[in-house]
Write a protein that holds these residues in place. Structure first.
Motif: not given
Length: 376
Positions: A301-308, A311-317, A340-341
């Motif tokens: 997943v991406s390094d930090e939460f940033s709103g929008p 696709e990968l972060d969305k799937l993992m959420y 989302v580790l």
């Protein structure tokens, strides 16, 4: 299939509230988007029906078929089969030949590979099982969301267990050995005659079996807390002819020291599910031989939460909301990580567990995953 994070920043990553407001969808725009999401949900669950009833496999093996022919070959009801076939053609999953009476339906090679070829890295046929497992527990999930409780992996049952195993297996079977071989110092350690390797949270055992095939002079010990997974893994090891070198135990990672010392330890896509990951990491560190590493494979997943997000972060959420976070919170006290580790969270866990440093290994394009090396 590989989903990789977008190389560009998603909209709103560093936006102000004014920018966010200016890009917010109108009611009509959001209604259209939500309708598309609803159609995607219907499509996903229709794939669950076709996969579990054997309809896709039957079409791949014997198609084109009419609804009656499909029902006869799969011992299912022809009226349901016809409705499902027409829906699949309406969504463009199957091809319908309307030139004759009755209509026949066929599955194209590409669709068949994704939905039926469990050895392909593009295989996703089992994916709807995870959501079906969760949706079958919606009353318990609602209660957990209200009270802070959870829904365990055991409660989610065979659909969830089999989904994770089926989706990871082709990657472990074909890509794990070359990926590790590309990390010289790790490959040398695993190749040592008599090396003793741990696999913490092994699930169906496909990761352990892949390691055992790649490193025939090593012995492997797996620890997992789910009894059904342990039995599945033992059966898989016996079927692979590896029952002598691969031992699976019903035990938590906290018990690693009782089975060590290990020359290396792995944790494949399980750390984010653990209610007490620091304790597991600390116990594993204590079970390692001097200088031995621990390798954690978890979501890229991406390094930090940033709103929008991509696709990968969305799937993992999505997985986190319905599966991983409720599972983790079913065993209090829990740090409640969720799917989302992010790298910083893992590094913090490793530091609290006494590891000296954490490095990201140069293993790329391995499904949804990132590999970390934790050094004591």
């Amino acid at each position: 299939m590989t989903i990789t994070p977008d190389s560009t920043e998603p909209p709103g990553r560093s936006s102000t509230s004014t920018t966010a407001a200016s890009t917010a969808p109108s009611a009509d725009e959001f209604a259209e988007r939500f309708l598309s999401s609803t159609l995607a949900t219907a499509e996903t669950m229709s794939v669950y029906l076709g996969e579990r009833l054997g309809w896709y496999q039957c079409l791949a093996d014997h198609g084109p078929l009419t609804a009656d022919e499909l029902a006869t070959r799969t011992t299912t009801d022809p009226r349901y089969a016809r409705e499902w076939l027409e829906m699949q053609a309406a969504f463009g999953i199957l091809d319908a030949d309307l030139s004759g009476t009755p209509t026949t339906f066929a599955i194209s090679p590409g669709v068949a590979e994704v939905l039926t070829d469990s050895s392909s890295r593009s295989y996703l046929g089992a994916l709807p099982r995870m959501f079906a497992a969760s949706f079958g527990r919606l009353p318990e999930l609602l209660d957990a969301y209200r009270t802070g409780g959870g829904v365990s992996w055991e409660q989610l049952g065979a659909d969830a267990r089999e989904c994770q195993a089926a989706l990871n297996k082709p990657w472990f079977d074909t890509e794990l050995a070359p990926a590790l071989a590309g990390v010289d110092h790790l490959h040398r350690r695993l190749s040592q005659p008599g090396a003793k390797i741990a696999d913490i949270g092994f699930g169906a055992g496909h990761s352990t079996i892949a390691l055992a095939r790649a490193y025939p002079e090593a012995a492997f010990t797996g620890l997992d807390v789910d009894a059904a997974s342990v039995q599945m893994a033992r059966d898989n090891a016996e079927a692979a002819g590896l029952g002598e070198r691969v031992q699976f135990h019903l035990a938590g990672g906290e018990e690693a020291a009782a089975h060590g010392p290990f020359d290396a330890a792995f944790a494949f896509e399980c750390l984010h599910d653990m209610p007490r990951p620091v304790e597991v990491l600390a116990a594993t560190r204590q079970a390692l031989a001097p200088g031995a590493p621990m390798i954690v494979m978890d979501e890229a997943v991406s390094d930090e939460f940033s709103g929008p997000a991509d696709e990968l972060d969305k799937l993992m959420y999505g997985f986190s909301l319905f599966v991983c976070l409720p599972d983790s919170m079913s065993s209090p006290p829990s740090v409640a990580t969720g799917t989302v580790l992010r790298p910083a969270i893992l590094r913090a866990y490793a530091e609290q567990a006494g590891f000296r440093d954490v490095e990201v290994l140069p293993i790329e394009d391995f499904a949804f995953f990132r590999f970390y090396e934790l050094n004591p």
